[in-house]
Design an enzyme around this catalytic site. Structure first.
Site, mmCIF file in Angstrom:
data_model
loop_
_atom_site.group_PDB
_atom_site.id
_atom_site.type_symbol
_atom_site.label_atom_id
_atom_site.label_comp_id
_atom_site.label_asym_id
_atom_site.label_seq_id
_atom_site.Cartn_x
_atom_site.Cartn_y
_atom_site.Cartn_z
ATOM 1 N N GLY A 23 8.357 0.876 9.685
ATOM 2 C CA GLY A 23 7.887 0.739 8.305
ATOM 3 C C GLY A 23 8.338 1.852 7.385
ATOM 4 O O GLY A 23 8.359 1.685 6.161
ATOM 5 N N GLU A 24 8.685 2.995 7.948
ATOM 6 C CA GLU A 24 8.947 4.146 7.090
ATOM 7 C C GLU A 24 10.359 4.708 7.195
ATOM 8 O O GLU A 24 10.857 5.322 6.250
ATOM 9 C CB GLU A 24 7.889 5.234 7.383
ATOM 10 C CG GLU A 24 6.536 4.772 6.862
ATOM 11 C CD GLU A 24 5.353 5.530 7.418
ATOM 12 O OE1 GLU A 24 4.879 6.436 6.732
ATOM 13 O OE2 GLU A 24 4.884 5.196 8.526
ATOM 14 N N THR A 38 11.183 -9.922 9.782
ATOM 15 C CA THR A 38 10.248 -8.975 9.160
ATOM 16 C C THR A 38 10.768 -7.542 9.295
ATOM 17 O O THR A 38 10.529 -6.708 8.433
ATOM 18 C CB THR A 38 8.844 -9.100 9.782
ATOM 19 O OG1 THR A 38 8.941 -8.934 11.198
ATOM 20 C CG2 THR A 38 8.233 -10.456 9.487
ATOM 21 N N GLY A 76 0.827 -1.202 0.000
ATOM 22 C CA GLY A 76 0.000 0.000 0.000
ATOM 23 C C GLY A 76 0.861 1.251 0.000
ATOM 24 O O GLY A 76 0.606 2.185 -0.727
ATOM 25 N N ASN A 83 10.692 -8.810 15.535
ATOM 26 C CA ASN A 83 11.057 -9.976 14.723
ATOM 27 C C ASN A 83 12.116 -9.533 13.718
ATOM 28 O O ASN A 83 11.825 -8.755 12.809
ATOM 29 C CB ASN A 83 9.805 -10.514 14.001
ATOM 30 C CG ASN A 83 10.100 -11.736 13.151
ATOM 31 O OD1 ASN A 83 11.198 -11.887 12.592
ATOM 32 N ND2 ASN A 83 9.129 -12.624 13.047
ATOM 33 N N PRO A 84 13.351 -10.002 13.885
ATOM 34 C CA PRO A 84 14.430 -9.503 13.021
ATOM 35 C C PRO A 84 14.197 -9.787 11.543
ATOM 36 O O PRO A 84 14.646 -9.015 10.692
ATOM 37 C CB PRO A 84 15.672 -10.242 13.535
ATOM 38 C CG PRO A 84 15.207 -11.274 14.475
ATOM 39 C CD PRO A 84 13.811 -10.934 14.914
ATOM 40 N N GLY A 100 2.047 -6.598 4.135
ATOM 41 C CA GLY A 100 3.375 -7.095 3.825
ATOM 42 C C GLY A 100 4.368 -6.765 4.912
ATOM 43 O O GLY A 100 5.548 -7.082 4.827
ATOM 44 N N THR A 101 3.870 -6.112 5.973
ATOM 45 C CA THR A 101 4.733 -5.621 7.039
ATOM 46 C C THR A 101 5.165 -6.716 8.000
ATOM 47 O O THR A 101 6.235 -6.638 8.587
ATOM 48 C CB THR A 101 3.962 -4.572 7.854
ATOM 49 O OG1 THR A 101 2.690 -5.149 8.182
ATOM 50 C CG2 THR A 101 3.735 -3.315 7.050
#
Lengths: 695, 339
Positions: free
Chosen positions: A657-658, A587, A238, A584-585, A463-464
């Site tokens: 995420g960013e 992801t 997204g 979680n390393p 997808g993260t």
């Protein structure tokens, strides 16, 4: 200070729970939801940028075999709310941008719907349009606020006086291009209105948040939340463009309403996504830096000019990171917008920080060069003790550690440029930053069911890794093995959850899950019975507001420029981040290198080539809008320091995420400058901008 | 997508007959470009005649030592053929520089040279384009010209409303190599077979930009022949693009150097057709092939180049880029002592 969880499952390198389904192709996405007897919709789009639709000739289309409905502004039903002009599809004849939705055809096949939609003759009363951004437009205005509720302008001290008095000053203008999010899965919806009663709507929609999606649809159609169910277990990316629904969702729901009982599917084509799914505004950034000869800043200022659509305002908060990044007594930031006859800009991965760390981080490199100081050292000398914007202490700030560890891992020391055969080689660095945000609303349920723990929350995994890490958090909060925990997400049947945006998902949903899990243990102890259930809200989780919470990072780039042709390659990209505790390393690394790759893409390739004559993106498909491909990515590494932050949440985690996309483009520009001597201040860095300086 | 009839005739003669009989018919080979155009509405045929299984899928030796590439050989197959790799590296390199592995597995020898321009306005049926819709005008002039022509165009800013205006480039990499190799195109048409020199297959826009080639309606490419090259000939293809893979050329260079020092040079990404640099070749004829001589020759070739203004500063950068890329490519083909 929050009560930090004892990490057991947290920190484990677990494989994605949804990985096998996706690899095998059995995870169902919105468009491919198996439904009985679907119909297919295809939009009609305006081919003028400004004016009115005066007539649409649909008679022939409606008479065709297999055509089920043709909706236009002339026959579409009136929506309950039309105050949001993006969502008010087919509610009027005005055209505010080229590509705007002005009709929809529903047919038995997608091919027929498309052919018929494309064949409808539209008559317009066309008006001249205004679609070209520039910094010297007389009609630039200051919005009331900028995205995420930030102040439009800020000022402290006297930048002009500091500039006049300083030993060294730098005044430069930088610009970033227009970018389109382009997730792999297009914006797609399957919509079904029940034929009985006053209507129940089910939407299988590709979204970053089923609850915000539902809220918007309910508003537009005048429905109660209970009348709508949104389902979205999997999202094919997204990057912000599915954070809120766009007009295509309303159009699909409107089309399906014309055919009660019949599911209607609509997926935007890749070309349509360049008009209808949001984009990042181009930005023009005027930077001013003033410093003493040792590199201590006495002023930092950014004046931003960017665009929005006349149809709906979106103001990217590009100047915001400059407000807090470095220490300086005199500071200024401003945002000015041009409202144009253009599609509506919106969120794209790290709105604000991503473009807003381009100008400043290139300017810092330019200043370092001017002063003859190593660019890492320059940043270290301007490290603020407290948040310069709020005066609050940092929850944790490890920019210097990231810079130092990155320098060590990358091999920063030594000359920044050399020649290797036909290639000019240079290295560059830039800082990354992203705020640690938590949304106000989210609720989680934890239930004991058939000997297992089940957590439910309407969260989204685009997808993260949410499918995988939410069980890890829940397991530690319950004190059980992660294999005994199931999580259910992506459906409004589960408790309300906030959008997967602003890198806030794990912080928000995780905090709610921890509250629910602790409540469960308090109520039912260590030996619950089947059906025992507890819930928790994020607002019950401890929240510290006395500290300023941010994640920081440093990115290092090796760039090679071909001495004959100017072709640019980036064989090495290395980032070190301080992002709190990593859940979680596997992801996390994927998120960080994904962001960095997107940053590389922004630096070298992505560019929505805007044609102001037509008021559209000229290169509006993935053959011509270039996104970095595998062959462009060399060795890419993301590392993180062991960071303890007791203030952010019970997990001790910050959003990831960013931040990966923030700073990358500046590091690339700085490396290309080291290699060639050319400072490319206007993205993307392409070979034509280097040719004249080559040997 | 506009509905169309689909025919799968038994042989090439029947295929040609089918297409000749229907004015709005097209041949389908690998479909890597045509199918996109069917979806976009750029191509709107009434009849699609599938020839994928009708022409040869073999690379065969010719009596004079050359090679014949059957029209249905795939780009992957030709690029991997040991004879092509050994004798015509410029062709193998050009093929591998094009598209992606998946596309090369589908795209054919006959179809590749007939792919259409990637001009963004040609692909967008909502904008005027003389190539797609004759007489409608040219949206590219003054627009997004980064991938557009600098050679074979009449002026730096042609009249966008004139029916003959077109500044598109031909996108094929393979075709640039074939132009440098003096390949021959075997064609079957309603009047029988004919052979067209590859350099004469494509045309400049002239007064009809809608026509990319000299092929008449119903003419089908059945094979492309590669003439024998003198022993010791060296060749190379250099493609310069905006990303490392899966992008069309900004400029590309196909260079063939024979042992007696003759240079054959073709350019891609610069003109409506694969551009054989005949002016540069003339300047070099009889001269020692040195860097200075090549520089002078390519300067002569580019004397008539017309940069197109446009979005993001237009495409004037192509002129120095061509010169630089030609020099770098030829330098790599010269014996050590000359470079």
């Amino acid at each position: 200070m929050t009560d930090l969880l004892e990490p057991r499952a947290i920190g484990a390198d677990l494989v994605r729970r949804d990985g096998e389904l996706k690899v095998r192709g059995t995870a169902t996405y919105a468009y491919e939801t198996p439904v009985e007897h679907p119909a297919y919709a295809h939009p009609v789009q305006a081919t003028i940028a400004r004016g009115r639709v005066t007539a649409m000739d649909t008679a022939a289309a409606e008479a065709l075999d297999g055509v089920l409905a043709v909706l236009t502004p002339f026959n579409a039903e009136r929506l309950a709310a039309t105050d949001d002009a993006e969502y008010a599809v087919l509610q009027g004849q005005d055209v505010g941008f080229r590509g705007q939705l002005i009709g929809v055809v529903v047919a038995e096949t997608s091919e027929l719907a498309r052919e018929v939609a494309d064949g409808i003759t539209v008559r317009y009363e066309e008006l001249p349009h205004d679609a070209e951004l520039s910094a010297d437009r007389p009609d630039l205005y200051a919005p009331e606020q900028v995205n995420a509720g930030h102040e439009t302008d800020t000022a402290e001290g006297d930048v002009a006086a500091a500039m006049a008095a300083a030993e060294v000053t730098l005044e430069r203008t930088y610009s970033t291009a227009m970018y389109h999010n382009n997730p792999l899965e297009p914006h797609a919806t399957t919509a079904l209105w029940e034929s009985a009663g006053d209507g129940f709507l089910t939407l299988w929609d590709s979204t970053q948040g089923v609850h915000p999606d539902r809220a918007a649809v309910c508003q537009v159609f005048g429905l109660e939340q209970e009348q709508v169910r949104v389902i979205c277990p999997y999202v094919g990316g997204g990057f912000g463009s599915k954070g809120l629904p766009h007009a295509n969702v309303m159009l699909t729901a409107l089309a399906a309403r014309a055919l009660p009982g019949r599911p209607v599917k609509l997926a935007l084509t890749r070309q349509q996504m360049f008009f209808l799914a949001g984009y990042r505004t181009p930005t023009i950034q005027r930077m001013q830096l003033a410093a003493d000869s040792r590199g201590r800043l006495s002023a930092i200022a950014i004046d931003v000019v960017e665009q929005t659509s006349k149809v709906k305002e979106f103001a990217e908060q590009t100047g915001v990171p400059t407000r807090m990044m470095y220490a300086s007594p005199n500071r200024r930031s401003t945002h000015r917008l041009a409202a144009l006859d253009v599609p509506i800009p919106s969120w794209m991965r790290a709105p604000g920080e991503c473009p807003g760390m381009f100008g400043p981080e290139v300017a810092m490199d330019e200043l370092a060069e001017e002063l003859g100081i190593d660019p890492i050292e320059l940043r270290v000398r301007n490290e603020p003790d407290v948040d310069p914007e709020t005066g609050k202490p940092w929850s944790s700030r490890n920019l210097v550690r990231c810079l130092r560890e990155g320098a060590e891992r990358f091999g920063w020391s030594g000359p920044r440029a050399h020649r290797d055969g036909d290639w000019l080689v240079g290295t560059g660095v830039a800082s990354s930053v992203y705020p640690t945000m938590r949304q106000a609303t989210s609720t989680a349920n934890v239930r004991f069911e058939d000997g297992r723990y089940v957590a439910e929350i309407g969260a989204a995994d685009l997808g993260t890794g949410a499918w995988t890490i939410l069980p890890q958090i829940t397991a530690d909060a319950l004190g059980v093995d992660v294999a005994d925990v199931d999580v259910r997400i992506g459906d409004t049947r589960y408790p309300v959850a906030s959008v997967a945006g602003g890198s806030s998902g794990t912080n928000t949903w995780g905090s709610a899950l921890v509250v629910a899990a602790r409540e469960f243990r308090t109520k039912f102890g260590a030996d619950p019975r089947d059906g025992d259930e507890a819930s928790g809200d994020v607002d019950q989780a401890g929240q510290d507001d006395t500290h300023s919470p941010y994640a920081f990072g440093a990115q290092f780039v090796e760039a090679r420029v071909n001495a004959d042709t100017g072709e640019i390659r980036v064989p090495r990209l290395l980032g070190v981040f301080g992002v709190g505790r990593v859940i979680n390393p596997r992801t996390a690394r994927s998120q960080l290198i994904g962001g960095m790759t997107m940053g590389l893409s922004m630096a070298l390739h992505e560019n929505s080539a805007w044609d102001p004559r037509l008021a559209q993106v000229a290169n509006h498909d993935l053959a011509e809008y270039h996104i970095t491909v595998n062959a462009d990515v060399g060795a890419i590494e993301a590392h993180w320091i062991d960071e303890h932050d007791p203030y952010v949440n019970a997990m001790g985690s910050k959003g990831i995420g960013e931040i990966g996309i923030v700073g990358t483009a500046a590091a690339v520009v700085n490396a290309v400058h080291a290699a060639t001597g050319v400072r490319v201040r206007h993205l993307p860095v392409t070979l034509d901008k280097l040719l004249t300086a080559l040997p | 997508m506009k509905p169309f009839a689909y025919a799968r005739p038994g042989d090439v003669v029947e295929a040609v007959r089918d297409v000749v009989a229907e004015p709005n018919a097209v041949f389908l080979a690998g479909g890597t470009n045509l199918v996109d155009h069917l979806r976009l509405g750029v191509a709107r045929p009434d009849l699609v005649v599938d020839v994928r299984t009708l022409t040869s899928r073999e690379v065969t030796g010719l009596p004079d030592g050359g090679l014949r590439l059957g029209a249905a050989t795939t780009n992957s197959q030709v690029a991997a053929d040991p004879r092509v790799r050994e004798r015509y590296p410029v062709l193998a390199q050009a093929l591998l520089a094009g598209a992606t592995g998946q596309l090369r597995n589908m795209a054919t020898t006959g179809g590749n040279p007939l792919q259409r321009t990637r001009c963004v306005y040609f692909s967008d049926v909502t904008t005027p384009c003389n190539k797609r819709e004759p007489g409608s005008g040219c949206s590219a002039v003054g627009g997004y010209t980064r991938y557009h022509a600098v050679l074979g165009t009449p002026a730096a800013l042609p009249d966008p409303h004139a029916p003959e205006t077109c500044i598109a480039t031909h996108p094929s990499d393979m075709a640039v190599a074939l132009a440098a190799l003096d390949a021959q195109v075997q064609v079957l048409g309603p009047d029988g077979e004919r052979t067209i020199p590859f350099t004469e297959l494509h045309r400049l826009p002239g007064d009809d930009p809608s026509r990319d080639t000299v092929l008449q309606h119903g003419e089908l490419i059945t094979a492309i022949d590669l003439p024998v090259l003198p022993a010791g000939t060296r060749s190379a293809y250099r493609k310069v693009r905006d990303r490392a893979s899966y992008a069309f050329a900004l400029v590309s260079v196909a260079a063939v150097v024979t042992p007696d020092g003759e240079l054959r040079l073709a350019l891609g990404g610069v003109a409506h057709k694969p551009w054989r640099a005949t002016r540069a070749e003339e300047v070099l004829r009889g001269q020692q092939l040195t860097e200075d001589a090549v520089r002078a020759a390519i300067t002569a070739e580019l004397a008539a180049a017309q940069p197109q203004p446009g979005i993001d500063s237009g495409n004037g950068f192509k002129i120095p880029l061509v010169a630089r890329t030609v020099l770098a490519t030829v330098r790599g083909l010269l014996p050590e002592e000359q470079s």
